[in-house]
Design a protein around this motif. Sequence first.
Motif, PDB file in Angstrom:
ATOM      1  N   TYR A   1       0.846  -1.193   0.000  1.00  0.00           N
ATOM      2  CA  TYR A   1       0.000   0.000   0.000  1.00  0.00           C
ATOM      3  C   TYR A   1       0.879   1.240   0.000  1.00  0.00           C
ATOM      4  O   TYR A   1       1.721   1.419   0.867  1.00  0.00           O
ATOM      5  CB  TYR A   1      -0.912   0.004   1.231  1.00  0.00           C
ATOM      6  CG  TYR A   1      -2.003   1.040   1.137  1.00  0.00           C
ATOM      7  CD1 TYR A   1      -3.219   0.720   0.546  1.00  0.00           C
ATOM      8  CD2 TYR A   1      -1.813   2.334   1.594  1.00  0.00           C
ATOM      9  CE1 TYR A   1      -4.214   1.675   0.432  1.00  0.00           C
ATOM     10  CE2 TYR A   1      -2.798   3.288   1.481  1.00  0.00           C
ATOM     11  CZ  TYR A   1      -4.003   2.945   0.906  1.00  0.00           C
ATOM     12  OH  TYR A   1      -4.985   3.888   0.781  1.00  0.00           O
ATOM     13  N   VAL A   2       0.683   2.112  -1.005  1.00  0.00           N
ATOM     14  CA  VAL A   2       1.477   3.347  -1.076  1.00  0.00           C
ATOM     15  C   VAL A   2       0.599   4.509  -0.616  1.00  0.00           C
ATOM     16  O   VAL A   2      -0.357   4.882  -1.276  1.00  0.00           O
ATOM     17  CB  VAL A   2       1.985   3.605  -2.515  1.00  0.00           C
ATOM     18  CG1 VAL A   2       2.858   4.851  -2.551  1.00  0.00           C
ATOM     19  CG2 VAL A   2       2.745   2.395  -3.057  1.00  0.00           C
TER      20      VAL A   2
ATOM     21  N   ALA B   1      -0.534   8.497   0.597  1.00  0.00           N
ATOM     22  CA  ALA B   1      -0.666   9.697  -0.238  1.00  0.00           C
ATOM     23  C   ALA B   1       0.670  10.276  -0.710  1.00  0.00           C
ATOM     24  O   ALA B   1       0.850  10.559  -1.891  1.00  0.00           O
ATOM     25  CB  ALA B   1      -1.472  10.747   0.514  1.00  0.00           C
TER      26      ALA B   1
ATOM     27  N   TYR C   1       0.515  16.714   2.879  1.00  0.00           N
ATOM     28  CA  TYR C   1       0.071  16.394   1.513  1.00  0.00           C
ATOM     29  C   TYR C   1      -0.518  17.602   0.785  1.00  0.00           C
ATOM     30  O   TYR C   1      -0.093  17.940  -0.331  1.00  0.00           O
ATOM     31  CB  TYR C   1      -0.958  15.248   1.555  1.00  0.00           C
ATOM     32  CG  TYR C   1      -1.390  14.857   0.166  1.00  0.00           C
ATOM     33  CD1 TYR C   1      -0.609  14.009  -0.612  1.00  0.00           C
ATOM     34  CD2 TYR C   1      -2.565  15.353  -0.394  1.00  0.00           C
ATOM     35  CE1 TYR C   1      -0.981  13.666  -1.904  1.00  0.00           C
ATOM     36  CE2 TYR C   1      -2.937  15.017  -1.683  1.00  0.00           C
ATOM     37  CZ  TYR C   1      -2.147  14.168  -2.425  1.00  0.00           C
ATOM     38  OH  TYR C   1      -2.516  13.838  -3.704  1.00  0.00           O
TER      39      TYR C   1
ATOM     40  N   LYS D   1      -7.236  19.839 -11.648  1.00  0.00           N
ATOM     41  CA  LYS D   1      -8.454  19.251 -11.051  1.00  0.00           C
ATOM     42  C   LYS D   1      -9.709  19.967 -11.546  1.00  0.00           C
ATOM     43  O   LYS D   1     -10.736  19.333 -11.786  1.00  0.00           O
ATOM     44  CB  LYS D   1      -8.363  19.261  -9.520  1.00  0.00           C
ATOM     45  CG  LYS D   1      -7.398  18.182  -8.995  1.00  0.00           C
ATOM     46  CD  LYS D   1      -7.383  18.030  -7.486  1.00  0.00           C
ATOM     47  CE  LYS D   1      -6.421  16.894  -7.104  1.00  0.00           C
ATOM     48  NZ  LYS D   1      -6.160  16.791  -5.665  1.00  0.00           N
TER      49      LYS D   1
ATOM     50  N   ALA E   1     -10.007   6.800  -4.591  1.00  0.00           N
ATOM     51  CA  ALA E   1      -8.762   7.171  -3.908  1.00  0.00           C
ATOM     52  C   ALA E   1      -8.744   8.684  -3.707  1.00  0.00           C
ATOM     53  O   ALA E   1      -7.825   9.391  -4.127  1.00  0.00           O
ATOM     54  CB  ALA E   1      -7.538   6.676  -4.666  1.00  0.00           C
ATOM     55  N   CYS E   2      -9.757   9.149  -3.011  1.00  0.00           N
ATOM     56  CA  CYS E   2     -10.025  10.596  -2.872  1.00  0.00           C
ATOM     57  C   CYS E   2      -8.987  11.312  -2.038  1.00  0.00           C
ATOM     58  O   CYS E   2      -8.923  12.552  -2.052  1.00  0.00           O
ATOM     59  CB  CYS E   2     -11.403  10.790  -2.260  1.00  0.00           C
ATOM     60  SG  CYS E   2     -11.545  10.090  -0.594  1.00  0.00           S
ATOM     61  N   GLY E   3      -8.159  10.580  -1.275  1.00  0.00           N
ATOM     62  CA  GLY E   3      -7.136  11.228  -0.459  1.00  0.00           C
ATOM     63  C   GLY E   3      -7.763  12.216   0.515  1.00  0.00           C
ATOM     64  O   GLY E   3      -8.759  11.926   1.181  1.00  0.00           O
TER      65      GLY E   3
ATOM     66  N   ASP F   1     -11.291   5.765  -0.149  1.00  0.00           N
ATOM     67  CA  ASP F   1      -9.834   5.676  -0.037  1.00  0.00           C
ATOM     68  C   ASP F   1      -9.522   4.552   0.945  1.00  0.00           C
ATOM     69  O   ASP F   1     -10.330   4.227   1.816  1.00  0.00           O
ATOM     70  CB  ASP F   1      -9.242   7.004   0.468  1.00  0.00           C
ATOM     71  CG  ASP F   1      -7.748   7.138   0.185  1.00  0.00           C
ATOM     72  OD1 ASP F   1      -7.385   7.871  -0.771  1.00  0.00           O
ATOM     73  OD2 ASP F   1      -6.945   6.510   0.911  1.00  0.00           O
ATOM     74  N   GLY F   2      -8.320   3.984   0.824  1.00  0.00           N
ATOM     75  CA  GLY F   2      -7.950   2.898   1.724  1.00  0.00           C
ATOM     76  C   GLY F   2      -7.373   3.355   3.052  1.00  0.00           C
ATOM     77  O   GLY F   2      -7.198   2.548   3.967  1.00  0.00           O
TER      78      GLY F   2
ATOM     79  N   SER G   1      -9.413  -0.049  -3.715  1.00  0.00           N
ATOM     80  CA  SER G   1      -9.931   0.287  -5.047  1.00  0.00           C
ATOM     81  C   SER G   1     -10.381  -0.931  -5.833  1.00  0.00           C
ATOM     82  O   SER G   1     -11.206  -0.815  -6.730  1.00  0.00           O
ATOM     83  CB  SER G   1      -8.831   1.003  -5.834  1.00  0.00           C
ATOM     84  OG  SER G   1      -7.659   0.200  -5.874  1.00  0.00           O
TER      85      SER G   1
ATOM     86  N   SER H   1      -7.857  11.108  -9.250  1.00  0.00           N
ATOM     87  CA  SER H   1      -6.676  11.907  -9.588  1.00  0.00           C
ATOM     88  C   SER H   1      -5.476  11.449  -8.771  1.00  0.00           C
ATOM     89  O   SER H   1      -5.604  11.091  -7.596  1.00  0.00           O
ATOM     90  CB  SER H   1      -6.944  13.399  -9.378  1.00  0.00           C
ATOM     91  OG  SER H   1      -6.817  13.760  -8.044  1.00  0.00           O
ATOM     92  N   LEU H   2      -4.334  11.435  -9.445  1.00  0.00           N
ATOM     93  CA  LEU H   2      -3.047  11.127  -8.810  1.00  0.00           C
ATOM     94  C   LEU H   2      -3.055   9.771  -8.115  1.00  0.00           C
ATOM     95  O   LEU H   2      -2.463   9.609  -7.052  1.00  0.00           O
ATOM     96  CB  LEU H   2      -2.688  12.219  -7.792  1.00  0.00           C
ATOM     97  CG  LEU H   2      -2.272  13.561  -8.383  1.00  0.00           C
ATOM     98  CD1 LEU H   2      -2.186  14.627  -7.289  1.00  0.00           C
ATOM     99  CD2 LEU H   2      -0.931  13.443  -9.092  1.00  0.00           C
ATOM    100  N   PHE H   3      -3.728   8.800  -8.723  1.00  0.00           N
ATOM    101  CA  PHE H   3      -3.896   7.546  -8.005  1.00  0.00           C
ATOM    102  C   PHE H   3      -3.288   6.316  -8.689  1.00  0.00           C
ATOM    103  O   PHE H   3      -2.589   5.534  -8.055  1.00  0.00           O
ATOM    104  CB  PHE H   3      -5.372   7.290  -7.739  1.00  0.00           C
ATOM    105  CG  PHE H   3      -5.639   5.902  -7.232  1.00  0.00           C
ATOM    106  CD1 PHE H   3      -4.975   5.416  -6.118  1.00  0.00           C
ATOM    107  CD2 PHE H   3      -6.511   5.054  -7.890  1.00  0.00           C
ATOM    108  CE1 PHE H   3      -5.200   4.118  -5.646  1.00  0.00           C
ATOM    109  CE2 PHE H   3      -6.736   3.767  -7.430  1.00  0.00           C
ATOM    110  CZ  PHE H   3      -6.074   3.303  -6.316  1.00  0.00           C
TER     111      PHE H   3
ATOM    112  N   HIS I   1       0.009   4.590  -7.982  1.00  0.00           N
ATOM    113  CA  HIS I   1       0.288   3.944  -6.683  1.00  0.00           C
ATOM    114  C   HIS I   1       0.164   2.420  -6.759  1.00  0.00           C
ATOM    115  O   HIS I   1       0.524   1.740  -5.800  1.00  0.00           O
ATOM    116  CB  HIS I   1      -0.703   4.433  -5.620  1.00  0.00           C
ATOM    117  CG  HIS I   1      -0.369   5.778  -5.068  1.00  0.00           C
ATOM    118  ND1 HIS I   1      -0.160   6.010  -3.727  1.00  0.00           N
ATOM    119  CD2 HIS I   1      -0.206   6.974  -5.666  1.00  0.00           C
ATOM    120  CE1 HIS I   1       0.111   7.288  -3.526  1.00  0.00           C
ATOM    121  NE2 HIS I   1       0.074   7.897  -4.691  1.00  0.00           N
TER     122      HIS I   1
END
Length: 220
Positions: A9-10, A12, A22, A36, A55-57, A78-79, A105, A121-123, A126
Amino acid sequence: MKQPPTTDYVPALGYHWLTPFYDVVIGATTRERTFKQALIHQADIRPNHRVLDLACGTGTLAMWIGRRHPEADITGVDGDPAVLALAARKARRAGVTAQFDQALSFDLPYPDGLFDRAVSSLFFHHLSWEDKQRTARELFRVLSPGAELHVADWGPAGSLLMRGLFLSIQMLDGFRNTRDNVTGRLIPLFQQAGFDQVQQRQSFSTMFGTMVLYSAVRPG
Ligand SMILES: C[S@@+](CC[C@H](N)C(=O)[O-])C[C@H]1O[C@@H](n2cnc3c(N)ncnc32)[C@H](O)[C@@H]1O
């Protein structure tokens, strides 16, 4: 709330201890507002659409969708419970109504065909290639026929300079998972999951490399 998963798991910013920084780092380095807002515009969200932010962060994209489309029904997933707590707090302060769920996800807790739009976005950088494939199939499952997927993530470098700058992301998030992005594998990824009309729509040069916006349609 459950603990974040540990293996593969990576988080944020690559390491859990960097999560509090972040928003500041992403805001200062990725032209976050520009890409965005372009993604939100591209997604063409309509009143009463059910929108999933995968993966909304820390929830910036979900919050901006909620501001621009207050009549949409927004779910962020998100995880990592630490980023979800930040996302819920930000949405509350912004007066945006959104649901935030903890899940991986590739194992989403939603019925088939629930969503009209999925954004992310930006996911994808990972994930390992296998998890990218499982995730793309899971997105296909939770979107309704005719629904659209809109993704912003690191893509093929627009120049040698962009390729060089992207090495910093590769050092932070790992070379194995990020390689698929720079080698242009996201388009075949979505096609293989069953999506139609998979296209690269826009790209932006940033301090960390080339940010690419993709779109795809789940066939009816
Ligand atoms: C770089 S952040 C992007 C966050 C947000 N989408 C944005 O644009 O700022 C990547 C996010 O993916 C989440 N993540 C990583 N692997 C995941 C997985 N398999 N399932 C769900 N979330 C995951 C991390 O917890 C992190 O919040």
